[in-house]
Scaffold this motif. Structure first.
Motif, PDB file in Angstrom:
ATOM      1  N   ALA A 116       0.832  -1.198   0.000  1.00 19.53           N
ATOM      2  CA  ALA A 116       0.000   0.000   0.000  1.00 19.53           C
ATOM      3  C   ALA A 116       0.868   1.250   0.000  1.00 19.53           C
ATOM      4  O   ALA A 116       1.934   1.282   0.605  1.00 19.53           O
ATOM      5  CB  ALA A 116      -0.916  -0.009   1.229  1.00 19.53           C
ATOM      6  N   ALA A 117       0.402   2.270  -0.714  1.00 18.61           N
ATOM      7  CA  ALA A 117       1.134   3.528  -0.775  1.00 18.61           C
ATOM      8  C   ALA A 117       1.161   4.181   0.597  1.00 18.61           C
ATOM      9  O   ALA A 117       0.276   3.976   1.427  1.00 18.61           O
ATOM     10  CB  ALA A 117       0.479   4.454  -1.804  1.00 18.61           C
ATOM     11  N   PRO A 119       0.484   7.231   1.695  1.00 20.84           N
ATOM     12  CA  PRO A 119      -0.711   7.956   2.173  1.00 20.84           C
ATOM     13  C   PRO A 119      -1.798   7.022   2.691  1.00 20.84           C
ATOM     14  O   PRO A 119      -2.481   7.347   3.668  1.00 20.84           O
ATOM     15  CB  PRO A 119      -1.178   8.722   0.924  1.00 20.84           C
ATOM     16  CG  PRO A 119       0.059   8.882   0.098  1.00 20.84           C
ATOM     17  CD  PRO A 119       0.831   7.621   0.317  1.00 20.84           C
ATOM     18  N   GLU A 120      -1.973   5.872   2.056  1.00 22.72           N
ATOM     19  CA  GLU A 120      -2.967   4.909   2.521  1.00 22.72           C
ATOM     20  C   GLU A 120      -2.570   4.340   3.879  1.00 22.72           C
ATOM     21  O   GLU A 120      -3.408   4.148   4.761  1.00 22.72           O
ATOM     22  CB  GLU A 120      -3.126   3.779   1.509  1.00 22.72           C
ATOM     23  CG  GLU A 120      -3.663   4.227   0.158  1.00 22.72           C
ATOM     24  CD  GLU A 120      -3.605   3.123  -0.863  1.00 22.72           C
ATOM     25  OE1 GLU A 120      -3.441   1.937  -0.473  1.00 22.72           O
ATOM     26  OE2 GLU A 120      -3.723   3.425  -2.065  1.00 22.72           O
ATOM     27  N   ARG A 121      -1.276   4.056   4.040  1.00 25.53           N
ATOM     28  CA  ARG A 121      -0.796   3.544   5.319  1.00 25.53           C
ATOM     29  C   ARG A 121      -0.985   4.589   6.408  1.00 25.53           C
ATOM     30  O   ARG A 121      -1.354   4.276   7.538  1.00 25.53           O
ATOM     31  CB  ARG A 121       0.696   3.171   5.220  1.00 25.53           C
ATOM     32  CG  ARG A 121       1.036   2.100   4.221  1.00 25.53           C
ATOM     33  CD  ARG A 121       0.392   0.778   4.535  1.00 25.53           C
ATOM     34  NE  ARG A 121       0.791   0.244   5.831  1.00 25.53           N
ATOM     35  CZ  ARG A 121       0.211  -0.806   6.411  1.00 25.53           C
ATOM     36  NH1 ARG A 121      -0.805  -1.413   5.831  1.00 25.53           N
ATOM     37  NH2 ARG A 121       0.628  -1.249   7.576  1.00 25.53           N
ATOM     38  N   GLU A 123      -3.265   6.920   6.624  1.00 24.16           N
ATOM     39  CA  GLU A 123      -4.668   6.989   7.027  1.00 24.16           C
ATOM     40  C   GLU A 123      -5.059   5.783   7.862  1.00 24.16           C
ATOM     41  O   GLU A 123      -5.889   5.883   8.779  1.00 24.16           O
ATOM     42  CB  GLU A 123      -5.570   7.109   5.790  1.00 24.16           C
ATOM     43  CG  GLU A 123      -5.516   8.482   5.136  1.00 24.16           C
ATOM     44  CD  GLU A 123      -5.766   9.613   6.136  1.00 24.16           C
ATOM     45  OE1 GLU A 123      -6.771   9.548   6.877  1.00 24.16           O
ATOM     46  OE2 GLU A 123      -4.945  10.547   6.182  1.00 24.16           O
ATOM     47  N   MET A 124      -4.470   4.619   7.567  1.00 28.32           N
ATOM     48  CA  MET A 124      -4.732   3.434   8.375  1.00 28.32           C
ATOM     49  C   MET A 124      -4.232   3.640   9.798  1.00 28.32           C
ATOM     50  O   MET A 124      -4.933   3.317  10.771  1.00 28.32           O
ATOM     51  CB  MET A 124      -4.053   2.216   7.742  1.00 28.32           C
ATOM     52  CG  MET A 124      -4.269   0.893   8.470  1.00 28.32           C
ATOM     53  SD  MET A 124      -3.132   0.619   9.867  1.00 28.32           S
ATOM     54  CE  MET A 124      -1.568   0.561   8.998  1.00 28.32           C
ATOM     55  N   ASP A 160       4.219  -1.403   6.488  1.00 25.37           N
ATOM     56  CA  ASP A 160       3.313  -2.408   5.943  1.00 25.37           C
ATOM     57  C   ASP A 160       3.889  -3.799   6.185  1.00 25.37           C
ATOM     58  O   ASP A 160       4.109  -4.578   5.251  1.00 25.37           O
ATOM     59  CB  ASP A 160       3.086  -2.170   4.449  1.00 25.37           C
ATOM     60  CG  ASP A 160       1.803  -2.817   3.950  1.00 25.37           C
ATOM     61  OD1 ASP A 160       1.058  -3.378   4.775  1.00 25.37           O
ATOM     62  OD2 ASP A 160       1.553  -2.786   2.737  1.00 25.37           O
TER      63      ASP A 160
END
Length: 242
Positions: A116-117, A119-121, A123-124, A160
């Motif tokens: 996952a990119a 930014p996605e990480r 937000e997680m 990740d």
């Protein structure tokens, strides 16, 4: 279950001392939650450092997803999917929360295949720890102890990881914060991340893990399902004061 981490015949020592670990064998399956419990001087932190390659000289085998780690440099191991959250948090005090988290993503590599990119990480991580989002511009050194532990854990998750190894995450935290950390570890595990937890809070460790090992004087002396260990008279007397 398929082994993610397989350790066998592991002995470890520091440069000037006697061996700390003696012929240790343990495994963590894909997506499994395993804990290692024991007294202060049992060698628990040394075990985690041996996996991440920082500190002790080792003999034996440490295999991660079919790759022997003992010949791989410490800085290359996070890129394989191993995140080590050490005891003491070690956040960067003069960097913001968001900058601390960005370092975690950088350690894994910006273009890790299939991951996952960043930014996605991010937000997680903010979803797991909303307080970090509230304080994202705040310096790491100004956070409370509990918030720093959240930040250290969040930084590890920014890699990740396939395997998250945690060293005493509840140490020095207020009971309410420990309970919150307990819940977040359960959430992380439910998301498919394998966890290897070293923890002196034996009740906490055995309540969240599925399997456990007891380390005593550098040797595994007991292992089994976490629920069974929690009811074992030897564990209850030695570590729970019952």
């Amino acid at each position: 279950m398929t082994a993610l981490l397989e350790i066998s015949g592991l002995s470890a020592r520091y440069a000037t001392g006697a061996p700390v670990l003696h012929d240790v064998a343990l495994s963590v399956a894909q997506g499994e939650f395993v804990t290692v419990i024991g007294a202060n001087t049992a060698g628990k932190s040394t075990l985690l450092r041996a996996i991440s390659g920082v500190g002790p000289r080792v003999e034996g085998s440490i295999v991660f997803e079919g790759t022997e780690l003992t010949g791989i440099a410490p800085h290359a191991r996070p890129r394989l999917g191993i995140a080590h959250v050490p005891e003491g948090r070690h956040v960067f005090p003069e960097m913001s929360v968001e900058e601390n988290l960005a370092i975690g993503a950088h350690a894994r590599g910006a273009h890790a295949s299939g991951k996952a990119a960043a930014p996605e990480r991010l937000e997680m991580v903010y979803g797991l720890f909303p307080r970090l989002k509230e304080r994202r511009r705040q310096f790491g050194g100004t956070l409370s102890g509990g918030e720093q532990q959240m930040l250290a854990l969040g930084r590890g998750l920014m890699l990740d990881p396939r395997l998250l190894i945690l060293d005493e995450p509840s140490l020095g935290l207020a009971p309410m914060v420990v309970e919150e950390m307990h819940d977040r570890l359960v959430d992380i595990h439910r998301n498919g991340v394998a966890i290897l937890l070293v923890e002196q809070n034996v009740s906490l460790a055995l309540s969240v893990a599925s399997r456990g090992y007891v380390l005593q004087s550098g040797q595994i002396v007991l292992s089994g399902e976490a629920g069974g260990l929690l009811q074992d008279d030897r564990v209850r007397e030695a570590y729970l004061g019952i």
